[in-house]
Write a protein that holds these residues in place. Structure first.
Motif, mmCIF file in Angstrom:
data_model
loop_
_atom_site.group_PDB
_atom_site.id
_atom_site.type_symbol
_atom_site.label_atom_id
_atom_site.label_comp_id
_atom_site.label_asym_id
_atom_site.label_seq_id
_atom_site.Cartn_x
_atom_site.Cartn_y
_atom_site.Cartn_z
ATOM 1 N N VAL A 116 0.885 -1.165 0.000
ATOM 2 C CA VAL A 116 0.000 0.000 0.000
ATOM 3 C C VAL A 116 0.924 1.217 0.000
ATOM 4 C CG1 VAL A 116 -1.845 1.242 1.213
ATOM 5 C CG2 VAL A 116 -1.780 -1.265 1.280
ATOM 6 N N ALA A 117 1.318 1.616 -1.191
ATOM 7 C CA ALA A 117 2.324 2.674 -1.335
ATOM 8 C C ALA A 117 1.793 4.059 -0.980
ATOM 9 C CB ALA A 117 2.870 2.678 -2.758
ATOM 10 N N ALA A 118 0.494 4.256 -1.071
ATOM 11 C CA ALA A 118 -0.079 5.588 -0.867
ATOM 12 C C ALA A 118 -0.189 5.986 0.600
ATOM 13 C CB ALA A 118 -1.458 5.658 -1.518
ATOM 14 N N HIS A 119 -0.060 5.027 1.524
ATOM 15 C CA HIS A 119 -0.216 5.357 2.949
ATOM 16 C C HIS A 119 0.996 4.831 3.710
ATOM 17 C CE1 HIS A 119 -3.335 6.344 6.172
ATOM 18 N NE2 HIS A 119 -2.193 6.118 6.827
ATOM 19 N N LEU A 120 1.727 5.736 4.303
ATOM 20 C CA LEU A 120 2.911 5.413 5.079
ATOM 21 C C LEU A 120 2.594 4.369 6.151
ATOM 22 C CD1 LEU A 120 5.870 6.216 5.816
ATOM 23 C CD2 LEU A 120 4.859 7.897 7.381
ATOM 24 N N HIS A 121 3.455 3.377 6.280
ATOM 25 C CA HIS A 121 3.311 2.391 7.354
ATOM 26 C C HIS A 121 4.657 1.728 7.611
ATOM 27 C CE1 HIS A 121 2.506 0.270 3.570
ATOM 28 N NE2 HIS A 121 2.925 -0.845 4.159
ATOM 29 N N GLN A 122 4.926 1.502 8.876
ATOM 30 C CA GLN A 122 6.165 0.846 9.287
ATOM 31 C C GLN A 122 5.863 -0.587 9.718
ATOM 32 O OE1 GLN A 122 9.856 2.418 11.051
ATOM 33 N NE2 GLN A 122 8.757 2.058 12.954
ATOM 34 N N HIS A 123 6.670 -1.517 9.234
ATOM 35 C CA HIS A 123 6.535 -2.927 9.592
ATOM 36 C C HIS A 123 7.363 -3.236 10.834
ATOM 37 C CE1 HIS A 123 4.737 -4.352 5.732
ATOM 38 N NE2 HIS A 123 5.278 -3.214 5.307
ATOM 39 N N ILE A 124 6.772 -4.009 11.735
ATOM 40 C CA ILE A 124 7.485 -4.548 12.894
ATOM 41 C C ILE A 124 7.239 -6.054 12.849
ATOM 42 C CG2 ILE A 124 7.729 -4.564 15.405
ATOM 43 C CD1 ILE A 124 6.283 -1.797 15.355
ATOM 44 N N VAL A 125 8.262 -6.809 12.458
ATOM 45 C CA VAL A 125 8.122 -8.253 12.274
ATOM 46 C C VAL A 125 8.902 -8.982 13.371
ATOM 47 C CG1 VAL A 125 8.423 -10.191 10.683
ATOM 48 C CG2 VAL A 125 7.947 -7.901 9.770
ATOM 49 N N PRO A 126 8.180 -9.602 14.312
ATOM 50 C CA PRO A 126 8.869 -10.371 15.352
ATOM 51 C C PRO A 126 9.608 -11.561 14.754
ATOM 52 C CG PRO A 126 6.587 -9.953 15.966
ATOM 53 C CD PRO A 126 6.740 -9.584 14.521
ATOM 54 N N ARG A 127 10.764 -11.876 15.340
ATOM 55 C CA ARG A 127 11.567 -13.006 14.871
ATOM 56 C C ARG A 127 11.957 -13.869 16.066
ATOM 57 N NH1 ARG A 127 13.533 -12.777 9.654
ATOM 58 N NH2 ARG A 127 13.644 -14.986 10.119
ATOM 59 N N TRP A 128 12.061 -15.160 15.816
ATOM 60 C CA TRP A 128 12.478 -16.131 16.816
ATOM 61 C C TRP A 128 13.682 -16.890 16.293
ATOM 62 C CZ3 TRP A 128 7.587 -14.761 15.671
ATOM 63 C CH2 TRP A 128 6.763 -14.369 16.722
ATOM 64 N N GLU A 129 14.479 -17.358 17.191
ATOM 65 C CA GLU A 129 15.674 -18.112 16.825
ATOM 66 C C GLU A 129 15.330 -19.276 15.907
ATOM 67 O OE1 GLU A 129 18.987 -20.575 19.288
ATOM 68 O OE2 GLU A 129 18.397 -18.623 20.088
ATOM 69 N N SER A 130 14.189 -19.899 16.115
ATOM 70 C CA SER A 130 13.833 -21.100 15.351
ATOM 71 C C SER A 130 12.804 -20.849 14.251
ATOM 72 C CB SER A 130 13.302 -22.164 16.310
ATOM 73 O OG SER A 130 12.153 -21.669 16.976
ATOM 74 N N ASP A 131 12.583 -19.580 13.846
ATOM 75 C CA ASP A 131 11.521 -19.345 12.864
ATOM 76 C C ASP A 131 11.970 -19.471 11.414
ATOM 77 O OD1 ASP A 131 12.781 -16.947 12.241
ATOM 78 O OD2 ASP A 131 11.159 -15.671 12.882
#
Length: 162
Positions: A116-131
């Motif tokens: 969605v390029a028209a509306h600013l948004h920041q991604h926060i993607v949780p990560r795990w050692e085993s993911d």
């Protein structure tokens, strides 16, 4: 060979439409209930919601309420609140989800990969050692162990209230 069917992803994969301010999902979300829009927390100039098409469990987005497309178009107040909400989201995700790290970023413009390029948004993607595994590479599928509604409830319940 076993298959994991994720038909809900087809909406995202097949739809190459770039919304404008008339049909922007990030403009429409705040008018809906938190549970319906997957909103975890609301601030003064920005809010936090779960990504409907997550890369990982607990994948959050921080969006300004105002319909702006680029980071340099955000006001100082929006930038400050996006940053503060991001920090709180990280703390809450570590507490609730037990993640070990994060991928955080913004794709600016369609050419840079913004869905969605028209509306600013920041991604926060949780990560795990085993993911990390080969499932997304071989099967082009991501297995998510929790339902979006359940994750939203957990995160919203743990979100600090002023």
């Amino acid at each position: 060979m076993q298959r994991l069917w994720v038909p809900h992803r087809m909406v995202y994969v097949a739809d190459q439409h770039q919304p404008d301010h008339h049909d922007c999902p990030f403009c429409e979300a705040p008018a809906r209930s938190d549970a319906d829009a997957l909103i975890v927390a609301r601030g003064e100039t920005a809010y936090v919601l779960l990504n409907l098409f997550p890369y990982n469990s607990g994948h959050l987005l921080v969006c300004p309420y105002r319909h702006v497309s680029m980071y340099d178009e955000a006001t100082p107040e929006e930038v400050a609140e996006i940053a503060a909400l991001t920090q709180t989201a990280m703390r809450v995700a570590r507490e609730v989800l037990g993640c070990h790290g994060f991928n955080i970023g913004m794709n600016q413009g369609q050419i840079a990969g913004a869905g969605v390029a028209a509306h600013l948004h920041q991604h926060i993607v949780p990560r795990w050692e085993s993911d990390a595994n080969f499932f997304p590479i071989i099967a082009q599928t991501k297995a998510l162990p929790q339902l979006l509604g359940d994750v939203r409830e957990s995160l919203a319940a743990a979100w600090p209230h002023p």
